[in-house]
Design an enzyme around this catalytic site. Structure first.
Site, short mmCIF file in Angstrom:
data_model
loop_
_atom_site.label_atom_id
_atom_site.label_comp_id
_atom_site.label_asym_id
_atom_site.label_seq_id
_atom_site.Cartn_x
_atom_site.Cartn_y
_atom_site.Cartn_z
N ASP A 117 0.82 -1.22 0.00
CA ASP A 117 0.00 0.00 0.00
C ASP A 117 0.85 1.26 0.00
O ASP A 117 0.42 2.31 0.48
CB ASP A 117 -0.95 0.05 1.22
CG ASP A 117 -1.73 -1.22 1.40
OD1 ASP A 117 -2.25 -1.71 0.39
OD2 ASP A 117 -1.82 -1.72 2.53
N GLU A 118 2.04 1.20 -0.54
CA GLU A 118 2.94 2.36 -0.53
C GLU A 118 2.51 3.41 -1.53
O GLU A 118 3.00 4.54 -1.49
CB GLU A 118 4.38 1.92 -0.86
CG GLU A 118 5.03 1.00 0.16
CD GLU A 118 4.83 -0.46 -0.18
OE1 GLU A 118 4.01 -0.76 -1.07
OE2 GLU A 118 5.50 -1.31 0.44
N LYS B 33 2.19 2.23 -4.90
CA LYS B 33 2.85 1.72 -6.12
C LYS B 33 2.01 1.98 -7.36
O LYS B 33 2.55 2.30 -8.41
CB LYS B 33 3.09 0.21 -6.00
CG LYS B 33 4.09 -0.17 -4.93
CD LYS B 33 4.25 -1.67 -4.84
CE LYS B 33 3.00 -2.40 -4.44
NZ LYS B 33 2.52 -2.13 -3.09
N ASN C 151 -5.51 -10.43 -3.90
CA ASN C 151 -5.35 -9.87 -2.56
C ASN C 151 -4.66 -8.50 -2.65
O ASN C 151 -4.59 -7.76 -1.69
CB ASN C 151 -4.54 -10.80 -1.64
CG ASN C 151 -3.24 -11.27 -2.28
OD1 ASN C 151 -3.03 -11.08 -3.47
ND2 ASN C 151 -2.37 -11.86 -1.50
N GLY D 231 -4.21 -4.65 -4.36
CA GLY D 231 -5.11 -3.63 -4.89
C GLY D 231 -4.33 -2.37 -5.16
O GLY D 231 -3.74 -1.79 -4.26
N HIS D 232 -4.26 -1.99 -6.42
CA HIS D 232 -3.58 -0.75 -6.79
C HIS D 232 -4.62 0.30 -7.13
O HIS D 232 -5.56 0.02 -7.87
CB HIS D 232 -2.70 -0.94 -8.02
CG HIS D 232 -1.50 -1.78 -7.76
ND1 HIS D 232 -0.76 -1.70 -6.61
CD2 HIS D 232 -0.89 -2.71 -8.51
CE1 HIS D 232 0.24 -2.54 -6.68
NE2 HIS D 232 0.18 -3.18 -7.81
N GLN E 154 1.90 -6.03 -3.14
CA GLN E 154 2.27 -6.07 -1.72
C GLN E 154 3.60 -5.35 -1.49
O GLN E 154 3.86 -4.38 -2.18
CB GLN E 154 2.30 -7.52 -1.21
CG GLN E 154 0.92 -8.15 -1.04
CD GLN E 154 0.48 -9.00 -2.21
OE1 GLN E 154 1.28 -9.53 -2.92
NE2 GLN E 154 -0.81 -9.11 -2.41
N THR F 37 -9.83 -4.65 0.63
CA THR F 37 -10.72 -5.16 1.67
C THR F 37 -11.41 -4.05 2.46
O THR F 37 -12.33 -4.33 3.23
CB THR F 37 -9.90 -5.99 2.67
OG1 THR F 37 -8.86 -5.14 3.18
CG2 THR F 37 -9.28 -7.20 2.02
N SER G 298 6.04 12.21 -4.14
CA SER G 298 4.63 12.35 -4.46
C SER G 298 3.94 13.19 -3.39
O SER G 298 4.11 12.95 -2.20
CB SER G 298 4.00 10.96 -4.56
OG SER G 298 2.62 11.07 -4.78
#
Ligand code: GDP
Length: 423
Positions: free
Chosen positions: A12-13, A15, A37, A39-40, A222, A299, A411
């Site tokens: 969740d960085e 990416k 599993n 999510g971008h 991930q 999720t 960013s």
């Protein structure tokens, strides 16, 4: 140029945003591990796209997107994603390629994932989507691959064999009625028909592309500390989320990889259970979670938040061979009185400067912080390095020094334009 992009923390960085930016400069975009599993999130104009299986590069016209052999595919989810992308007016055409060797998630994987987690005393925080059990079947050599969906005889034999054993386990261990062969067989044979145009030898495709001097971006899902080997085991994902995974998960040799770019948030987050040395106290954690919209893209789970941990990211730099870093969400730190960077750990009076592997140590150590002055909230986004607040620059300089790595992108917002390039 063949690039690997990896998360340097617990996923969740951000990416998705960097992948989207870099995708514009390459010809092929490859997912090499994980499943739905991941999510971008990519924001283009006023539209937000969330991808779970589809490489985020699909938003760029004419780019070829590959789901490599290292990915586990839930055909139902991928089909939904294809439908949604088409509905958004994006032409997939012949641009999506799925490795014939990618393993397939079956209904029993998902149910087993959930049943196992409910039985566990110490929950590992699985998303319950069958990813772990699917990889487990791959390793114990009873998995079903995309290519098998194209061959009714093989699919039938493998599925029968699997159900014979699995249904016994479901009944005896989990008091679950088990699964019916006919309905799964019919459903998956149909997936075979639907996916046939996309399934191919993607290792061959990518190697030919390299021979033709095309550029490839390998997008990690991930993050390093969720890697099956190097992550905070067992609170990890079931695949190789580090850069090495790009090779085994795609069939491209390490000799062909030119650069590894790491992505890290200006602070740290993690979803689910497991040790987290720099975690904020609950009230500041809640404040930062809301400010950073730190809720899982897949999720919706709230993410735990903490200060930047330079020991962790230094380990990630080493493990992945990161030569450049993108620092994300700097804007979320705007307006804080002070900001902290973890520069060491203390355990039983001893100073540690390396990420420990002993679970007991990792769970009980105390972070040692370098505290820096914060910077005011700004109302116009900085568009270049000069326009950043002086203390924000000082914070980034300190990170770069601690990590001994070049920061090449900063960013300051979710839009493509909110990105400062230092090269
Ligand atoms: P990924 O799985 O690593 O791609 O991470 P996520 O999909 O969870 O992305 C993180 C979220 O942060 C997304 O909603 C992005 O639009 C957003 N985001 C990315 N970069 C920035 C940034 O610099 N500032 C802010 N405020 N949001 C960002």
């Amino acid at each position: 140029m063949n690039l690997v992009l990896v998360g340097a923390q617990w996923g969740d960085e951000g990416k998705g945003k960097i992948i989207d930016i870099l995708s514009a400069k390459v010809d092929y975009i490859v997912r090499y591990q994980g499943g739905n599993n991941a999510g971008h999130t990519v924001v283009v104009g006023d539209k937000e796209y969330i991808f779970h299986l589809m490489p985020s590069g699909i938003l760029h016209k004419a780019k070829v997107c590959v789901i490599g052999n290292g990915v586990v595919v839930d055909p139902f989810v991928l089909l939904q994603e294809i439908k949604e992308i088409k509905k958004a007016g994006i032409d997939i055409g012949g641009r999506l390629k799925i490795s014939a060797l990618a393993h397939v998630i079956l209904p029993y994987h998902k149910i087993l994932d959930q049943l196992r987690e409910t039985k566990r005393k110490n929950k590992i925080g699985t998303t319950g989507r069958g990813i772990g059990p699917c990889y487990a079947d791959k390793i114990i050599r009873c998995g079903i691959r995309m290519v098998d969906l194209l061959n009714p005889k093989i699919l039938s034999a493998k599925l029968k064999d699997n159900l014979k054993e699995k249904n016994e386990v479901f009944k005896k261990v989990y008091q679950h009625k088990g699964f019916d062969f006919n309905s799964i067989y019919k459903e998956y044979l149909n997936y075979g028909k639907l996916f046939a145009p996309y399934i191919s030898n993607t290792a061959l495709l990518l190697n030919k592309a390299i021979d033709a001097n095309k550029d490839i971006l390998f997008e990690g899902a991930q993050g390093t500390f969720l890697d099956i080997d190097f992550g905070t085991y067992p609170f990890v994902t079931s695949s190789s989320a580090t850069s090495g995974g790009a090779c085994v998960g795609s069939g491209v040799s390490p000799a062909k990889i030119n650069k590894v770019i790491g992505v890290a948030k200006a602070y740290t987050t993690r979803v689910g259970e497991g040790p987290f040395p720099t975690e904020f106290n609950p009230s500041f954690g809640k404040f930062m979670r809301e400010r950073g919209r730190e809720f899982g893209a897949t999720t919706g789970r709230p993410r735990r938040c903490g200060w930047f941990d330079s020991i962790m990211v230094k380990e990630a730099v080493m493990l992945n061979g990161i030569s450049e870093l993108a620092i994300m969400k700097m804007d979320i730190l705007d307006g804080l009185k002070e900001v902290k960077i973890c520069v060491a750990y203390k355990y039983k009076g001893k100073l540690l400067r390396e990420f420990p592997h002993d679970f007991e140590v990792l769970s009980n150590l105390k972070p040692v912080y370098k505290t820096l002055a914060g910077w005011p909230k700004v109302f116009t986004k900085p568009r270049n390095f000069r326009e950043l607040q002086p203390n924000a620059k000082a914070y980034l300089a300190r990170l770069g020094d601690m990590l001994n790595t070049k920061i090449s992108m900063i960013s300051v917002g979710s839009a493509r334009e909110d990105t400062i390039f230092l090269d």
